[in-house]
Design an enzyme around this catalytic site. Structure first.
Site, PDB file in Angstrom:
ATOM      1  N   VAL A  14       9.142  -7.253  14.573  1.00 27.38           N
ATOM      2  CA  VAL A  14       8.055  -8.229  14.752  1.00 27.38           C
ATOM      3  C   VAL A  14       8.112  -8.870  16.142  1.00 27.38           C
ATOM      4  O   VAL A  14       7.094  -8.910  16.858  1.00 27.38           O
ATOM      5  CB  VAL A  14       8.085  -9.299  13.636  1.00 27.38           C
ATOM      6  CG1 VAL A  14       6.927 -10.271  13.805  1.00 27.38           C
ATOM      7  CG2 VAL A  14       8.025  -8.641  12.260  1.00 27.38           C
ATOM      8  N   ALA A  43      15.537 -14.411  22.221  1.00 26.16           N
ATOM      9  CA  ALA A  43      16.917 -14.338  21.714  1.00 26.16           C
ATOM     10  C   ALA A  43      17.064 -13.137  20.792  1.00 26.16           C
ATOM     11  O   ALA A  43      16.202 -12.882  19.945  1.00 26.16           O
ATOM     12  CB  ALA A  43      17.271 -15.609  20.957  1.00 26.16           C
ATOM     13  N   ARG A  45      20.408 -10.402  18.934  1.00 26.56           N
ATOM     14  CA  ARG A  45      21.811 -10.434  18.543  1.00 26.56           C
ATOM     15  C   ARG A  45      22.663  -9.595  19.490  1.00 26.56           C
ATOM     16  O   ARG A  45      23.770  -9.941  19.830  1.00 26.56           O
ATOM     17  CB  ARG A  45      21.920  -9.877  17.122  1.00 26.56           C
ATOM     18  CG  ARG A  45      23.042 -10.412  16.325  1.00 26.56           C
ATOM     19  CD  ARG A  45      22.903 -10.048  14.863  1.00 26.56           C
ATOM     20  NE  ARG A  45      21.880  -9.035  14.619  1.00 26.56           N
ATOM     21  CZ  ARG A  45      21.346  -8.798  13.446  1.00 26.56           C
ATOM     22  NH1 ARG A  45      21.711  -9.498  12.408  1.00 26.56           N
ATOM     23  NH2 ARG A  45      20.449  -7.860  13.294  1.00 26.56           N
ATOM     24  N   LYS A 105       9.005 -15.365   5.147  1.00 30.40           N
ATOM     25  CA  LYS A 105       8.616 -15.823   3.803  1.00 30.40           C
ATOM     26  C   LYS A 105       9.821 -16.174   2.942  1.00 30.40           C
ATOM     27  O   LYS A 105       9.752 -17.066   2.103  1.00 30.40           O
ATOM     28  CB  LYS A 105       7.733 -14.782   3.100  1.00 30.40           C
ATOM     29  CG  LYS A 105       8.323 -13.385   3.002  1.00 30.40           C
ATOM     30  CD  LYS A 105       7.893 -12.522   4.136  1.00 30.40           C
ATOM     31  CE  LYS A 105       8.771 -11.294   4.242  1.00 30.40           C
ATOM     32  NZ  LYS A 105       8.220 -10.240   5.030  1.00 30.40           N
ATOM     33  N   VAL A 132       2.792 -13.777   4.987  1.00 22.48           N
ATOM     34  CA  VAL A 132       2.192 -13.139   3.801  1.00 22.48           C
ATOM     35  C   VAL A 132       1.169 -12.086   4.232  1.00 22.48           C
ATOM     36  O   VAL A 132       0.238 -12.383   4.990  1.00 22.48           O
ATOM     37  CB  VAL A 132       1.497 -14.182   2.888  1.00 22.48           C
ATOM     38  CG1 VAL A 132       0.939 -13.515   1.631  1.00 22.48           C
ATOM     39  CG2 VAL A 132       2.452 -15.300   2.503  1.00 22.48           C
ATOM     40  N   GLY A 187       9.952   0.774   9.400  1.00 26.35           N
ATOM     41  CA  GLY A 187      10.054  -0.674   9.696  1.00 26.35           C
ATOM     42  C   GLY A 187       9.338  -1.547   8.690  1.00 26.35           C
ATOM     43  O   GLY A 187       9.084  -2.715   8.963  1.00 26.35           O
ATOM     44  N   LYS A 205       6.089 -14.307  -1.259  1.00 30.74           N
ATOM     45  CA  LYS A 205       4.699 -14.377  -0.749  1.00 30.74           C
ATOM     46  C   LYS A 205       3.751 -14.948  -1.808  1.00 30.74           C
ATOM     47  O   LYS A 205       2.885 -15.768  -1.502  1.00 30.74           O
ATOM     48  CB  LYS A 205       4.235 -12.976  -0.339  1.00 30.74           C
ATOM     49  CG  LYS A 205       5.021 -12.414   0.838  1.00 30.74           C
ATOM     50  CD  LYS A 205       4.761 -10.926   0.980  1.00 30.74           C
ATOM     51  CE  LYS A 205       5.461 -10.330   2.172  1.00 30.74           C
ATOM     52  NZ  LYS A 205       5.455  -8.867   2.158  1.00 30.74           N
ATOM     53  N   GLY A 325       4.752  -3.923   9.212  1.00 32.86           N
ATOM     54  CA  GLY A 325       4.837  -3.106  10.412  1.00 32.86           C
ATOM     55  C   GLY A 325       4.604  -3.951  11.660  1.00 32.86           C
ATOM     56  O   GLY A 325       4.096  -5.070  11.601  1.00 32.86           O
TER      57      GLY A 325
HETATM   58  P1  NAP Z   1      14.297  -6.940  12.554  1.00 32.92           P
HETATM   59  O1  NAP Z   1      13.582  -5.755  13.066  1.00 32.92           O
HETATM   60  O2  NAP Z   1      15.598  -6.763  11.868  1.00 32.92           O
HETATM   61  O3  NAP Z   1      14.516  -7.918  13.806  1.00 32.92           O
HETATM   62  C1  NAP Z   1      15.297  -9.066  13.755  1.00 32.92           C
HETATM   63  C2  NAP Z   1      15.569  -9.536  15.176  1.00 32.92           C
HETATM   64  O4  NAP Z   1      16.285 -10.754  15.142  1.00 32.92           O
HETATM   65  C3  NAP Z   1      16.414  -8.555  15.986  1.00 32.92           C
HETATM   66  O5  NAP Z   1      15.907  -8.485  17.289  1.00 32.92           O
HETATM   67  C4  NAP Z   1      17.803  -9.194  15.991  1.00 32.92           C
HETATM   68  O6  NAP Z   1      18.519  -8.888  17.160  1.00 32.92           O
HETATM   69  C5  NAP Z   1      17.421 -10.652  15.997  1.00 32.92           C
HETATM   70  N1  NAP Z   1      18.440 -11.521  15.435  1.00 32.92           N
HETATM   71  C6  NAP Z   1      18.992 -11.495  14.207  1.00 32.92           C
HETATM   72  N2  NAP Z   1      19.874 -12.501  14.063  1.00 32.92           N
HETATM   73  C7  NAP Z   1      19.883 -13.175  15.231  1.00 32.92           C
HETATM   74  C8  NAP Z   1      20.582 -14.306  15.710  1.00 32.92           C
HETATM   75  N3  NAP Z   1      21.466 -14.969  14.961  1.00 32.92           N
HETATM   76  N4  NAP Z   1      20.352 -14.724  16.981  1.00 32.92           N
HETATM   77  C9  NAP Z   1      19.471 -14.085  17.766  1.00 32.92           C
HETATM   78  N5  NAP Z   1      18.751 -13.001  17.361  1.00 32.92           N
HETATM   79  C10 NAP Z   1      18.968 -12.561  16.105  1.00 32.92           C
HETATM   80  O7  NAP Z   1      13.390  -7.800  11.578  1.00 32.92           O
HETATM   81  P2  NAP Z   1      11.791  -7.842  11.548  1.00 32.92           P
HETATM   82  O8  NAP Z   1      11.276  -6.748  10.695  1.00 32.92           O
HETATM   83  O9  NAP Z   1      11.287  -7.994  12.921  1.00 32.92           O
HETATM   84  O10 NAP Z   1      11.539  -9.184  10.696  1.00 32.92           O
HETATM   85  C11 NAP Z   1      11.578 -10.454  11.301  1.00 32.92           C
HETATM   86  C12 NAP Z   1      10.949 -11.459  10.345  1.00 32.92           C
HETATM   87  O11 NAP Z   1       9.603 -11.113  10.125  1.00 32.92           O
HETATM   88  C13 NAP Z   1      11.588 -11.527   8.957  1.00 32.92           C
HETATM   89  O12 NAP Z   1      11.527 -12.852   8.484  1.00 32.92           O
HETATM   90  C14 NAP Z   1      10.673 -10.637   8.119  1.00 32.92           C
HETATM   91  O13 NAP Z   1      10.714 -10.967   6.753  1.00 32.92           O
HETATM   92  C15 NAP Z   1       9.349 -10.976   8.721  1.00 32.92           C
HETATM   93  N6  NAP Z   1       8.300  -9.980   8.538  1.00 32.92           N
HETATM   94  C16 NAP Z   1       8.536  -8.679   8.836  1.00 32.92           C
HETATM   95  C17 NAP Z   1       7.503  -7.755   8.711  1.00 32.92           C
HETATM   96  C18 NAP Z   1       7.715  -6.301   9.011  1.00 32.92           C
HETATM   97  O14 NAP Z   1       6.803  -5.516   8.750  1.00 32.92           O
HETATM   98  N7  NAP Z   1       8.840  -5.907   9.570  1.00 32.92           N
HETATM   99  C19 NAP Z   1       6.252  -8.183   8.282  1.00 32.92           C
HETATM  100  C20 NAP Z   1       6.034  -9.541   7.998  1.00 32.92           C
HETATM  101  C21 NAP Z   1       7.077 -10.434   8.136  1.00 32.92           C
HETATM  102  P3  NAP Z   1      18.939  -7.373  17.524  1.00 32.92           P
HETATM  103  O15 NAP Z   1      17.648  -6.689  17.851  1.00 32.92           O
HETATM  104  O16 NAP Z   1      19.826  -7.502  18.694  1.00 32.92           O
HETATM  105  O17 NAP Z   1      19.597  -6.833  16.306  1.00 32.92           O
HETATM  106  N1  HSE Z   2       9.065  -5.830   3.635  1.00 32.58           N
HETATM  107  C1  HSE Z   2       7.777  -6.414   3.678  1.00 32.58           C
HETATM  108  C2  HSE Z   2       6.806  -5.488   2.959  1.00 32.58           C
HETATM  109  C3  HSE Z   2       7.367  -6.625   5.103  1.00 32.58           C
HETATM  110  O1  HSE Z   2       7.149  -4.328   2.712  1.00 32.58           O
HETATM  111  O2  HSE Z   2       5.708  -5.925   2.620  1.00 32.58           O
HETATM  112  C4  HSE Z   2       6.085  -7.397   5.251  1.00 32.58           C
HETATM  113  O3  HSE Z   2       6.198  -8.697   4.830  1.00 32.58           O
END
Ligand code: NAP
Ligand code: HSE
Length: 455
Positions: A14, A43, A45, A105, A132, A187, A205, A325
């Site tokens: 994201v 920021a 990790r 969420k 959501v 993803g 959600k 995504g």
């Molecule tokens: P992700 O791909 O795992 O990315 C998480 C990011 O956070 C990574 O860049 C990670 O760093 C960084 N991170 C984790 N812990 C950290 C810390 N303590 N300090 C600094 N950076 C840190 O996750 P994502 O899919 O983007 O999801 C992010 C959020 O969006 C979640 O709350 C998820 O539920 C929500 N969301 C996701 C989607 C989706 O489709 N993916 C849709 C809606 C909502 P590194 O890159 O170095 O590991």
């Molecule tokens: N894991 C969640 C899903 C990401 O599959 O809907 C979007 O919130």
């Protein structure tokens, strides 16, 4: 042109998506808002990680405090996920009066009350459109678009991963674990994916949507949650033969509405006042559901999400789009970015408070009191008298059978036996299934999937 500096915590699917989308559409956004948004720091990790997004290395830090406490950063996007560091990040930013955008969420579900109270206390807004249904602007629609409606029912396919799995199982006969691995590669899935397939992500959600629709904070522990692990190819096949598609559905509806329509002939004035007393009890649940193929939600496939809303003024409305995504979620974050920038410009604080009590202080109805229709699949030994014993148990609990399917079997061998049941409380249905499971002729655990008729 005025400038706003954004600090992003998280540069993954994201966060990276937001950075890339801002590169692509930043000028368009600026022309619409009259403000240029620039990313000041991001920021992450692990600084050594190979990233698919275009975030320049020089913007990266591993210390989120360097971003949140940077005096130039006026607006923070929390995009790391989880409920510990993310909570700290948001509270720290709000305390400094910096508005925050989050897609988290799980965090809102667990600590929403605390976070929205902090936003109010420190006069800094908290935006959560991306939490959501990915790219679908459902938060804005419920909170603002339907501000003049009572929400009489809301049904949502709100988890992209589960919908992707169920769709491919139905259309391709694909194997559950293989499709889940694909959802992870794309993803879509949470880390760990149990949050998706056990229904918890959908519950987070659904709880957020229910809170907006009914004006009270939904304690996640009160949401009845069932995931999709137990759904088998056999269930998908029999549901299809009966004219249904299985979807993981979030359901939000005042239980009095269904009680009124369910047994209209018995609506004496005493019963009506009994029903009126339950006006503020709302069903908030997530479970696999048989959706009639004639209903629009049955054709929502793949990673797509949809929310079907029934308002007392607007009538039925449908929202459809990609639920997960990189790009879909980035689009929702940009929507919040637009609101946040305009609110910063105009000094608007808590324009529409998150969860304000509506006409009565509501509560979540216990699942035992919710009424549903049911699909039941049993594995029984094919011998005389079995069907009669099962029918007796349903009869004793006042549960009507609307149809039975028994594929031709061989006496003495195990065969599937399918029942479609009329409306009954979940309390009565659960008692019946527990009794049926104990019959010696019933092998394995009965499968029960609720049926929704969208009345
Ligand atoms: P992700 O791909 O795992 O990315 C998480 C990011 O956070 C990574 O860049 C990670 O760093 C960084 N991170 C984790 N812990 C950290 C810390 N303590 N300090 C600094 N950076 C840190 O996750 P994502 O899919 O983007 O999801 C992010 C959020 O969006 C979640 O709350 C998820 O539920 C929500 N969301 C996701 C989607 C989706 O489709 N993916 C849709 C809606 C909502 P590194 O890159 O170095 O590991
Ligand atoms: N894991 C969640 C899903 C990401 O599959 O809907 C979007 O919130």
């Amino acid at each position: 042109m005025q400038q706003v500096k954004l600090g992003i915590i998280g540069g993954g699917t994201v966060g990276g998506g937001v950075f890339d989308a801002l590169q692509r559409n930043g000028a368009l956004l600026a022309s619409r808002l009259g403000v240029t948004v620039t990313v000041q720091r991001v920021a992450v990790r692990d600084l050594k990680k190979i990233r698919t997004s275009n975030i320049p290395k020089k913007l990266l830090t591993t210390d989120w405090r360097e971003v949140v406490f940077d005096p130039q950063v006026e607006l923070v996007a929390e995009l790391i996920g989880g409920t510990t560091v993310a909570r700290e990040v948001i509270l720290a930013a709000l305390k400094m009066g910096k508005p925050v955008i989050t897609a988290n969420k799980a965090l809102l579900s667990a600590h929403g009350e605390e976070l929205f109270a902090a936003a109010k206390k420190y006069g800094a807004n908290l935006y959560y459109e991306a939490s959501v249904c990915g790219g679908i602007p459902i938060i804005k629609s419920l909170r603002e678009g339907f501000v003049g409606n009572r929400i009489n029912a809301l049904y949502g396919i709100v988890n992209g991963t589960c919908n992707y799995i169920l769709t491919r199982m139905k259309l391709e006969g694909a194997d559950f674990n293989e499709v889940l691995a694909d959802a992870q590669k794309l993803g879509y899935a949470e880390t760990p994916p149990d949050l998706d397939i056990d229904g918890h992500d959908a519950a987070h959600k659904t709880g957020i949507l229910a809170s907006l629709a009914h004006g009270f904070w939904i304690n996640p522990k009160k949401i009845h949650v069932e995931g999709i692990r137990h759904i088998s190819a056999l269930d998908i096949k029999f549901a299809g033969e009966l004219g249904y598609t299985i979807k993981l559905l979030g359901t939000v509806k005042p239980i009095s509405n269904l009680l009124m329509t369910m047994d209209a002939s018995k609506n004496t004035s005493a019963r009506k006042s009994q029903i009126a007393n339950r006006k503020c009890q709302v069903q908030v649940s997530v479970y696999p559901t048989l959706v009639p193929n004639s209903h629009v939600l049955a054709s929502v496939n793949g990673v797509f999400n949809a929310v079907f809303v029934r308002g007392d003024v607007v009538g039925d409305a449908l929202f459809y789009g990609r639920g997960a995504g990189k790009d879909a979620t980035a689009s929702a974050v940009l929507s919040d970015l637009g609101d946040a920038v305009l609110d910063l410009k105009s000094g608007a604080k808590n324009r529409l408070p998150a969860f304000v009590p509506h006409e009565c202080s509501g509560c979540v109805a216990p699942i035992e009191e919710v009424v549903s229709q049911y699909f039941v699949r049993l594995n029984v030994v094919d011998k005389p008298g079995v069907l009669a014993k099962i029918a007796t148990i349903f009869g004793e609990l006042n549960i009507g059978i609307s149809s039975v399917i028994q594929p031709e079997g061989h006496e003495g061998k195990s065969v599937p036996l399918i029942f479609m049941l009329h409306y009954a409380t979940n309390g009565a249905a659960m008692k019946a299934f527990a009794k049926i499971a104990k019959l010696p002729a019933v092998k394995g655990k009965p499968v029960m999937i609720r049926v929704e008729s969208f009345e």
